[in-house]
Design an enzyme around this catalytic site. Structure first.
Site, mmCIF file in Angstrom:
data_model
loop_
_atom_site.group_PDB
_atom_site.id
_atom_site.type_symbol
_atom_site.label_atom_id
_atom_site.label_comp_id
_atom_site.label_asym_id
_atom_site.label_seq_id
_atom_site.Cartn_x
_atom_site.Cartn_y
_atom_site.Cartn_z
ATOM 1 N N TRP A 195 43.026 16.299 42.342
ATOM 2 C CA TRP A 195 43.169 17.454 43.226
ATOM 3 C C TRP A 195 43.738 18.607 42.413
ATOM 4 C CZ3 TRP A 195 40.783 15.926 47.484
ATOM 5 C CH2 TRP A 195 40.653 16.842 48.527
ATOM 6 N N ASP A 196 43.933 19.761 43.065
ATOM 7 C CA ASP A 196 44.434 20.891 42.281
ATOM 8 C C ASP A 196 45.920 20.757 41.966
ATOM 9 O OD1 ASP A 196 45.343 21.409 44.836
ATOM 10 O OD2 ASP A 196 44.399 23.379 45.020
ATOM 11 N N ASN A 479 40.946 18.032 57.058
ATOM 12 C CA ASN A 479 41.626 19.150 56.417
ATOM 13 C C ASN A 479 40.595 20.130 55.858
ATOM 14 O OD1 ASN A 479 43.999 20.490 54.861
ATOM 15 N ND2 ASN A 479 42.491 20.054 53.271
ATOM 16 N N GLU A 480 40.487 21.296 56.491
ATOM 17 C CA GLU A 480 39.762 22.470 55.985
ATOM 18 C C GLU A 480 38.241 22.328 55.962
ATOM 19 O OE1 GLU A 480 43.376 24.355 53.272
ATOM 20 O OE2 GLU A 480 41.581 23.593 52.261
ATOM 21 N N GLU A 576 49.647 25.592 56.876
ATOM 22 C CA GLU A 576 49.642 25.523 55.404
ATOM 23 C C GLU A 576 49.812 26.915 54.842
ATOM 24 O OE1 GLU A 576 46.834 23.873 52.681
ATOM 25 O OE2 GLU A 576 46.450 22.129 53.928
#
Length: 892
Positions: A195-196, A479-480, A576
């Site tokens: 992930w980032d 999520n998103e 978030e």
């Protein structure tokens, strides 16, 4: 209360010992009765295995690989994920075990795609990390030694193969992630492909416990509880899910339920069961209790009341006659509280004559009260799930840290795991509500029949497992992914209708009815962020999922001035938002001791930064407000420190904006990204990997304070001053003191007091001031202090009218530190006295050689003498701590 429950357990223990009862045999390595081995495909590696465990853990324990979080090991050990691994366990079964009618293999968690053999015969397969697998194995067991084998397929190869058949965007993560492709094709922790903010470790293994169950009748597999309050009575519905063996088609028995209450009372109810079994070998039984509110204390979120929990014991006694009876039981703790996610016409709260009054509200009402949700987002506590599962100390430290900074909600993010039973139990005990995402994140997902069937089992199991926890507040489908599809994040626009159809098929047609069927009392949100009810009315993919008049939002902006509250958009609920910083040098040292790595442009630093343009974004924010000379010999050390200052101040500005906006936009939540870290790297976290608090987490104690004076400087350089009151009692006849300081002196050059008041659970604008006419803004700053009867503490707050790099008069202070020892029930506690001769900004204290924590840090010091507390479990003298303390501060 406890004594009665103990007595019930004692009596049933005697009963169980006197009758023919079910029997469990652990297959975990810790039982010392099972020997596990681990081999790769060509058998060049053959080492001891562990259950619960995983391949990376076992390879490290055997010395095949080193610390996976050291240096570049996330890439250097990637070969592990491409190989095929086999776990083989050998254990004994007695003739008495095989006298039972049913023998089942219970696997609480298998990561992820495995073919299972018992004594050379296939017994089943697994393809979902988040599901409990149960296999009838009676016919495959034998007296004496048995061999259980798990042949794991490479998760990366499995995902690649599925993608060829059912390609679903995106194909790969950005190159800067150093990750693996097609995570959306496998029901595995999505972040394990990178992930980032984290590395890729696509592990395999039996990550949760394994056991054999032997029984003749039925076992309690799951329970759900539903509470409802009407007038002076609580209504409790307990639903018990029983499971039998494949050859048992009819079950007879007695189900009894015991509930402990206040005043050492226990309620018991029971029901005879005499019923046919469903084809899948299950039966469901419901029991109802009516309980007076006088023997119940309500469960409250952290900061709003106590977390009262009550023991609930369920026993099922199977019988044909006295000699054949056996008992299965389950024990949980439940809380009594009402919780509603309120989405009503905003005009009912704000009127209909402004933009704020359009749309719908979005807030949580707990026990009848609207609560502003303060909190953060939770990512896995370890990149290896078997370690995250077992490391209860780390879970405790993180959750207590959330509790101690006034958080009332954590969002368990959709790219991680459904956390351990221990995690949710501690959330129950600490009063931390959980916004629970289902585990789909930042991707489109397949909707082929095989994938959907896999998902059905996952959703059903986890909702059944977690439903009884009072801490669970809301379920969210993903999520998103709604905003990703509408925003064309993955170049899906040309196939928009195809992906929209698959989106609805997965989250609406498949997941939604399962959740609402098992847990009708909780809201299921299809996505986060979304427009909530409005998204549903618009066909589940809103034209603007970030519409500020509806639902929740995620907001990131690295280019504007993040210290300026005027840049942030209005929202009903901020689920978030965040900014990056680097971890401390101390934490970095656990990953590399190579001093050449301690440069922003080193290969190591570039390798650890997974966010595109990450360091530039950090530097842009830092240089707006802080002076940093690239030729400074301590440039990297200051870069790290200043990045944490910038992150803390940016998060302070945005969080206080959301809390202020309760008054004019009815913003009712601020969950910042993110609470914790998964390795030693730049990220959005407030707590570093290893548990060290960044400046952000210390600042959270103030910007989430229950009572807070919160100023906002407008674009016209006026200052609006808000008073935020998160208590159930009003603030009346209070005073807010505004002091103007010159940077050169501890003595304010101007002081003025203003009357203040605030209703319970509110934010209220108190007054507006304009003090700039007679003063140069670069020479002064403001301090705000509250004095109110009944308010035990409220932190000071500040306004810096110009970027600190442009201030005049801020000089380098002399800092003197002395330490005194105090007696404390909390452990070894020391008072750290700080003496300075000048205004000191963001004084940061370290005691790296001692295991402990300061109660406050990143101090803005505006008086000569200040003190903080240091708490440690070590037995040390004050001189030892004093000699260990080092410090930093901001200097122009």
């Amino acid at each position: 209360m406890k004594s009665l429950i103990v007595l019930v357990l004692f009596l049933y223990t005697i009963l169980i010992n006197e009758i023919y009862c079910l029997y469990e045999q652990s297959l975990d390595s810790t039982s010392k009765k099972v020997i596990w081995t681990l081999e790769n495909k060509n058998k060049s590696i053959s080492i001891p295995g562990s259950v619960p465990g995983g391949v990376y853990t076992d390879l490290r324990n055997a010395g095949i690989i080193g610390d996976i979080l050291s240096g570049y090991n996330d890439v250097l050990t990637r070969w592990v994920s491409y190989d095929t691994w086999t776990y083989t366990g050998k254990f004994n079964v007695s003739s008495d075990n095989l006298k039972y009618a049913t023998a089942k293999l219970i696997l609480e968690g298998v990561d992820t795609v495995a073919f299972i053999e018992l004594n050379g015969s296939p017994v089943g397969s697994t393809k979902n990390m988040f599901v409990r697998y149960i296999f009838d194995v009676k016919e495959h067991l034998k007296v004496g030694e048995n061999e259980l084998k798990f042949i794991f397929e490479s998760p990366t190869e499995y995902a690649k193969a599925r993608s060829r058949r059912y390609f679903t965007a995106p194909e790969c993560v950005p190159d800067v992630y150093n990750g693996e492709c097609h995570a959306n094709q496998i029901r595995k922790m999505q972040a394990s492909f990178s992930w980032d903010w984290g590395p890729a470790f696509p592990s395999v293994g039996i990550w949760r416990s394994a056991r054999l169950e032997f029984f003749n009748g039925a076992v309690i597999r799951s329970i759900t509880t539903h509470t409802e309050k009407k007038d002076s009575t609580w209504f409790l519905k307990v639903k018990v899910y029983l499971e039998t063996g494949e050859h048992i088609r009819h079950i007879k028995g007695y189900l009894s339920v015991y509930l402990s209450l206040e005043g050492h009372q226990t309620i018991k109810i029971g029901k005879y069961v005499d019923t046919k079994i469903k084809d899948e070998g299950t039966v469901e039984v419901e029991l109802d209790m009516n309980i007076s509110k006088n023997v119940i204390r309500e469960w409250w979120p952290n900061g709003y009341g106590s977390q009262s929990l009550y023991n609930l014991l369920i026993f099922f006694t199977t019988y044909e006659n006295w000699s054949d009876r056996e008992i299965s039981y389950k024990h949980v703790k439940i809380g009594f509280r009402t919780l509603e996610l309120v989405e009503q016409e905003a005009s009912l709260i704000l009127g209909n004559d402004t933009a704020a009054g359009k749309g719908l509200s979005f807030y949580f009402k707990v026990n009848g009260y609207p609560i502003f949700m303060k909190g953060s987002n939770w990512i896995p506590s370890n990149v290896l799930p078997e370690i995250g599962e077992k490391d209860t100390k780390r879970i405790d430290n993180l959750l207590v840290a959330a509790r101690d900074t006034h958080m009332a909600m954590l969002r368990v993010w959709g790219g991680g795991v459904y956390e351990s039973d221990y995690f949710y139990r501690r959330c129950d005990e600490l009063g931390i509500l959980v916004w629970q995402d289902f585990l789909f994140a930042c991707s489109m997902y397949p909707a082929d029949p095989e994938f959907l069937e896999n998902v059905k089992a996952e959703i059903e199991y986890n909702v059944l497992r977690l439903q009884h926890h009072p801490s669970i507040a809301v379920w969210a489908g993903n999520n998103e992914n709604e905003v990703a599809l509408r925003g064309n994040w993955y170049s899906t626009q040309s196939q928009f209708e195809k992906y929209k159809k698959e989106y609805i098929k997965l989250y609406v047609d498949t997941i939604k009815p399962i959740v609402e069927g098992i847990d009708p009392g909780r809201r299921y949100l299809v996505s986060s962020p979304s427009n909530g009810r409005k998204s549903e009315q618009d066909g589940y993919i809103a034209k603007n999922p970030y519409d500020p008049n509806y639902g929740d939002t995620h907001y990131y902006n690295y280019l504007a001035d993040n210290w300026d509250q005027n840049i942030y958009p209005q929202t009903r609920f901020a689920s978030e938002y965040g900014f990056q910083s680097l971890p401390s040098i101390k934490t970095m040292r656990t990953s590399t001791n190579n001093t050449s790595d301690y440069k922003v442009d080193s290969d190591y630093s570039k390798h650890r930064q997974h966010s595109p343009n990450g360091y530039n974004n950090i530097e842009i924010q830092m240089r707006r407000h802080l002076k940093l000379d690239i030729d400074d010999p301590k440039y990297f050390e200051k870069f790290v420190f200043y990045s944490q200052i910038s992150q803390a101040m940016s998060m302070k500005a945005e969080t206080e904006f959301y809390r202020q906006s309760q008054v004019d936009w009815y913003t009712m939540g601020a969950l910042y990204w993110q609470l914790n870290d998964i390795w030693q790297a730049p990220s959005w976290s407030g707590i570093e990997y290893g548990g060290k608090w960044k400046m952000l987490h210390y600042f959270a104690k103030s910007f989430f304070a229950p009572v807070l004076v919160s100023p906002r400087m407008t674009l016209t350089s006026e200052v609006n001053v808000y008073l935020i009151n998160d208590r159930f009692v009003p603030i009346i006849d209070a005073n807010i003191t505004v002091e103007m300081f010159n940077w050169t002196s501890f003595v304010p050059i101007k002081t003025q007091s203003y009357p203040a008041s605030a209703d319970p659970l509110s934010s209220k604008k108190q007054f507006t001031i304009d003090l700039w006419d007679a003063h140069k803004k670069d020479e002064i700053f403001l301090r705000f202090t509250l004095n109110a009867e009944g308010v035990v503490s409220s932190p000071n707050n500040y306004i810096f009218p110009v970027p600190l790099r442009n201030t005049k008069g801020l000089r380098k202070p002399k800092v003197q530190i002395s330490v005194l020892k105090e007696d404390s029930k909390m452990g070894k506690e020391f008072t750290v006295n700080i003496k300075v001769d000048a205004i000191t900004l963001f004084l940061w204290l370290e005691a790296d050689s001692i295991d402990g924590k300061f109660d406050d840090n990143g101090l803005i010091i505006t008086k000569p003498h200040t003190s903080v507390t240091f708490i440690t479990s070590e037995n040390i003298e004050p001189e030892t701590l004093q000699n260990a303390i080092s410090y930093q501060y901001y200097e122009n």
